[in-house]
Design a protein around this motif. Structure first.
Motif, PDB file in Angstrom:
ATOM      1  N   LEU A 116       0.830  -1.202   0.000  1.00 18.38           N
ATOM      2  CA  LEU A 116       0.000   0.000   0.000  1.00 18.38           C
ATOM      3  C   LEU A 116       0.867   1.256   0.000  1.00 18.38           C
ATOM      4  CD1 LEU A 116      -2.836   1.359   0.323  1.00 18.38           C
ATOM      5  CD2 LEU A 116      -2.359   1.321   2.783  1.00 18.38           C
ATOM      6  N   PHE A 117       1.847   1.310   0.896  1.00 19.18           N
ATOM      7  CA  PHE A 117       2.722   2.485   0.961  1.00 19.18           C
ATOM      8  C   PHE A 117       3.556   2.612  -0.308  1.00 19.18           C
ATOM      9  CE2 PHE A 117       2.459   1.799   5.749  1.00 19.18           C
ATOM     10  CZ  PHE A 117       1.415   2.700   5.876  1.00 19.18           C
ATOM     11  N   MET A 118       3.981   1.484  -0.879  1.00 22.33           N
ATOM     12  CA  MET A 118       4.751   1.523  -2.112  1.00 22.33           C
ATOM     13  C   MET A 118       3.905   2.088  -3.258  1.00 22.33           C
ATOM     14  SD  MET A 118       6.274  -1.635  -4.331  1.00 22.33           S
ATOM     15  CE  MET A 118       4.618  -2.164  -4.709  1.00 22.33           C
ATOM     16  N   MET A 119       2.659   1.649  -3.368  1.00 30.95           N
ATOM     17  CA  MET A 119       1.791   2.129  -4.441  1.00 30.95           C
ATOM     18  C   MET A 119       1.444   3.603  -4.255  1.00 30.95           C
ATOM     19  SD  MET A 119       1.473  -0.302  -6.561  1.00 30.95           S
ATOM     20  CE  MET A 119       0.103   0.108  -7.578  1.00 30.95           C
ATOM     21  N   LEU A 120       1.239   4.041  -3.018  1.00 31.39           N
ATOM     22  CA  LEU A 120       0.968   5.455  -2.774  1.00 31.39           C
ATOM     23  C   LEU A 120       2.153   6.320  -3.164  1.00 31.39           C
ATOM     24  CD1 LEU A 120      -0.937   5.281   0.637  1.00 31.39           C
ATOM     25  CD2 LEU A 120      -1.887   5.895  -1.595  1.00 31.39           C
ATOM     26  N   LYS A 121       3.361   5.868  -2.814  1.00 28.34           N
ATOM     27  CA  LYS A 121       4.553   6.631  -3.190  1.00 28.34           C
ATOM     28  C   LYS A 121       4.727   6.656  -4.710  1.00 28.34           C
ATOM     29  CE  LYS A 121       7.425   4.412  -0.515  1.00 28.34           C
ATOM     30  NZ  LYS A 121       8.653   3.993   0.177  1.00 28.34           N
ATOM     31  N   ALA A 122       4.531   5.521  -5.352  1.00 27.67           N
ATOM     32  CA  ALA A 122       4.665   5.478  -6.809  1.00 27.67           C
ATOM     33  C   ALA A 122       3.621   6.371  -7.471  1.00 27.67           C
ATOM     34  CB  ALA A 122       4.532   4.040  -7.301  1.00 27.67           C
ATOM     35  N   GLY A 123       2.410   6.377  -6.945  1.00 23.32           N
ATOM     36  CA  GLY A 123       1.367   7.231  -7.498  1.00 23.32           C
ATOM     37  C   GLY A 123       1.702   8.704  -7.375  1.00 23.32           C
ATOM     38  N   LEU A 124       2.230   9.107  -6.232  1.00 25.41           N
ATOM     39  CA  LEU A 124       2.649  10.501  -6.059  1.00 25.41           C
ATOM     40  C   LEU A 124       3.767  10.884  -7.021  1.00 25.41           C
ATOM     41  CD1 LEU A 124       2.666  11.091  -2.198  1.00 25.41           C
ATOM     42  CD2 LEU A 124       1.427  12.401  -3.913  1.00 25.41           C
ATOM     43  N   ILE A 125       4.729  10.000  -7.166  1.00 30.45           N
ATOM     44  CA  ILE A 125       5.855  10.291  -8.050  1.00 30.45           C
ATOM     45  C   ILE A 125       5.391  10.423  -9.492  1.00 30.45           C
ATOM     46  CG2 ILE A 125       7.978   9.310  -9.006  1.00 30.45           C
ATOM     47  CD1 ILE A 125       8.476   8.160  -6.147  1.00 30.45           C
ATOM     48  N   VAL A 126       4.546   9.490  -9.928  1.00 33.68           N
ATOM     49  CA  VAL A 126       4.056   9.538 -11.305  1.00 33.68           C
ATOM     50  C   VAL A 126       3.178  10.769 -11.524  1.00 33.68           C
ATOM     51  CG1 VAL A 126       2.530   8.382 -12.954  1.00 33.68           C
ATOM     52  CG2 VAL A 126       4.257   7.071 -11.732  1.00 33.68           C
ATOM     53  N   ALA A 127       2.296  11.057 -10.587  1.00 35.23           N
ATOM     54  CA  ALA A 127       1.356  12.171 -10.763  1.00 35.23           C
ATOM     55  C   ALA A 127       2.052  13.525 -10.755  1.00 35.23           C
ATOM     56  CB  ALA A 127       0.295  12.132  -9.668  1.00 35.23           C
ATOM     57  N   ILE A 128       2.981  13.738  -9.841  1.00 30.68           N
ATOM     58  CA  ILE A 128       3.556  15.070  -9.676  1.00 30.68           C
ATOM     59  C   ILE A 128       4.877  15.211 -10.418  1.00 30.68           C
ATOM     60  CG2 ILE A 128       4.333  16.797  -8.017  1.00 30.68           C
ATOM     61  CD1 ILE A 128       1.281  16.144  -7.976  1.00 30.68           C
ATOM     62  N   PHE A 129       5.852  14.347 -10.118  1.00 34.40           N
ATOM     63  CA  PHE A 129       7.182  14.524 -10.704  1.00 34.40           C
ATOM     64  C   PHE A 129       7.231  14.145 -12.180  1.00 34.40           C
ATOM     65  CE2 PHE A 129       8.344  14.005  -6.152  1.00 34.40           C
ATOM     66  CZ  PHE A 129       8.752  15.312  -5.964  1.00 34.40           C
ATOM     67  N   HIS A 182       4.533  14.575 -14.019  1.00 37.57           N
ATOM     68  CA  HIS A 182       3.532  15.506 -14.554  1.00 37.57           C
ATOM     69  C   HIS A 182       2.301  14.821 -15.144  1.00 37.57           C
ATOM     70  CE1 HIS A 182       6.446  18.677 -13.932  1.00 37.57           C
ATOM     71  NE2 HIS A 182       7.331  17.925 -14.539  1.00 37.57           N
ATOM     72  N   MET A 183       1.968  13.622 -14.667  1.00 35.58           N
ATOM     73  CA  MET A 183       0.779  12.934 -15.177  1.00 35.58           C
ATOM     74  C   MET A 183      -0.511  13.603 -14.701  1.00 35.58           C
ATOM     75  SD  MET A 183       0.961  10.449 -17.208  1.00 35.58           S
ATOM     76  CE  MET A 183       2.461  10.503 -18.112  1.00 35.58           C
ATOM     77  N   ALA A 184      -0.468  14.307 -13.607  1.00 35.88           N
ATOM     78  CA  ALA A 184      -1.672  14.962 -13.093  1.00 35.88           C
ATOM     79  C   ALA A 184      -2.173  16.037 -14.045  1.00 35.88           C
ATOM     80  CB  ALA A 184      -1.400  15.565 -11.717  1.00 35.88           C
ATOM     81  N   TRP A 185      -1.303  16.531 -14.928  1.00 32.99           N
ATOM     82  CA  TRP A 185      -1.676  17.615 -15.828  1.00 32.99           C
ATOM     83  C   TRP A 185      -1.788  17.156 -17.279  1.00 32.99           C
ATOM     84  CZ3 TRP A 185       2.213  18.141 -12.115  1.00 32.99           C
ATOM     85  CH2 TRP A 185       1.818  18.850 -10.975  1.00 32.99           C
ATOM     86  N   GLU A 186      -1.703  15.857 -17.518  1.00 36.18           N
ATOM     87  CA  GLU A 186      -1.790  15.338 -18.893  1.00 36.18           C
ATOM     88  C   GLU A 186      -3.237  15.039 -19.266  1.00 36.18           C
ATOM     89  OE1 GLU A 186       0.441  15.125 -21.163  1.00 36.18           O
ATOM     90  OE2 GLU A 186       2.177  15.644 -19.935  1.00 36.18           O
ATOM     91  N   ARG A 187      -3.463  14.806 -20.560  1.00 35.51           N
ATOM     92  CA  ARG A 187      -4.783  14.415 -21.033  1.00 35.51           C
ATOM     93  C   ARG A 187      -5.130  13.048 -20.479  1.00 35.51           C
ATOM     94  NH1 ARG A 187      -3.555  14.699 -26.790  1.00 35.51           N
ATOM     95  NH2 ARG A 187      -2.435  16.649 -26.827  1.00 35.51           N
ATOM     96  N   ILE A 245      -0.840   4.978 -20.058  1.00 30.71           N
ATOM     97  CA  ILE A 245       0.328   4.663 -19.233  1.00 30.71           C
ATOM     98  C   ILE A 245      -0.046   3.850 -17.997  1.00 30.71           C
ATOM     99  CG2 ILE A 245       2.100   5.732 -17.767  1.00 30.71           C
ATOM    100  CD1 ILE A 245       2.290   7.916 -19.899  1.00 30.71           C
ATOM    101  N   ILE A 246      -1.204   4.101 -17.414  1.00 29.06           N
ATOM    102  CA  ILE A 246      -1.586   3.455 -16.159  1.00 29.06           C
ATOM    103  C   ILE A 246      -2.281   2.109 -16.368  1.00 29.06           C
ATOM    104  CG2 ILE A 246      -2.989   3.733 -14.070  1.00 29.06           C
ATOM    105  CD1 ILE A 246      -0.531   5.531 -14.168  1.00 29.06           C
ATOM    106  N   VAL A 247      -3.130   1.984 -17.359  1.00 29.21           N
ATOM    107  CA  VAL A 247      -3.941   0.769 -17.524  1.00 29.21           C
ATOM    108  C   VAL A 247      -3.095  -0.479 -17.803  1.00 29.21           C
ATOM    109  CG1 VAL A 247      -5.736  -0.311 -18.942  1.00 29.21           C
ATOM    110  CG2 VAL A 247      -6.040   2.014 -18.107  1.00 29.21           C
ATOM    111  N   PRO A 248      -2.104  -0.458 -18.702  1.00 29.23           N
ATOM    112  CA  PRO A 248      -1.344  -1.696 -18.943  1.00 29.23           C
ATOM    113  C   PRO A 248      -0.659  -2.287 -17.699  1.00 29.23           C
ATOM    114  CG  PRO A 248      -0.992  -0.181 -20.743  1.00 29.23           C
ATOM    115  CD  PRO A 248      -1.759   0.575 -19.692  1.00 29.23           C
ATOM    116  N   PRO A 249       0.025  -1.496 -16.856  1.00 29.53           N
ATOM    117  CA  PRO A 249       0.601  -2.117 -15.653  1.00 29.53           C
ATOM    118  C   PRO A 249      -0.463  -2.679 -14.702  1.00 29.53           C
ATOM    119  CG  PRO A 249       1.652  -0.013 -16.051  1.00 29.53           C
ATOM    120  CD  PRO A 249       0.510  -0.113 -16.996  1.00 29.53           C
TER     121      PRO A 249
END
Length: 110
Positions: free
Chosen positions: A50-63, A65-70, A77-81
């Motif tokens: 759980l903590f690993m997935m939360l950290k990975a989600g934060l990194i992908v979303a912010i660093f 820049h996925m939070a600002w993409e279409r 990018i997210i569905v295949p994994p």
């Protein structure tokens, strides 16, 4: 071309990055506390994942820049994994069934 035209991309406030770094630090601390406090069995693995997935989600979303993409790019990018994880879970459950079946039918019964 003036300097303002060359840097016309979206700027994010430094506070956002500092908050994310703080959250990553807190989540990493919680992850280490799981081992330090001696959690065992499925609870331990659930919390670590759980903590690993939360950290990975934060990194992908912010660093990354996925939070600002279409939304289409995010899905691409997210569905295949996620699907790979679902298929791995299906294979693990199948392997458990196969192992138990082999133990039941091929054991020597001694």
């Amino acid at each position: 071309m003036s300097q303002s035209q060359a840097h016309s991309g979206q700027q994010h406030p430094i506070k956002l990055y500092l908050v994310v770094w703080g959250l990553l630090f807190v989540l990493s601390t919680f992850s280490y506390l799981v081992d330090y406090l001696g959690f065992q069995s499925y609870l331990r693995w659930f919390l670590i994942l759980l903590f690993m997935m939360l950290k990975a989600g934060l990194i992908v979303a912010i660093f990354m820049h996925m939070a600002w993409e279409r939304l289409a790019l995010v899905y691409a990018i997210i569905v295949p994994p996620v699907l790979v994880l679902v298929f791995v879970a299906m294979m693990v459950s199948e392997s458990d069934y196969t192992a138990l079946t082999r133990l039941a039918f091929f054991s020597t019964g001694q």
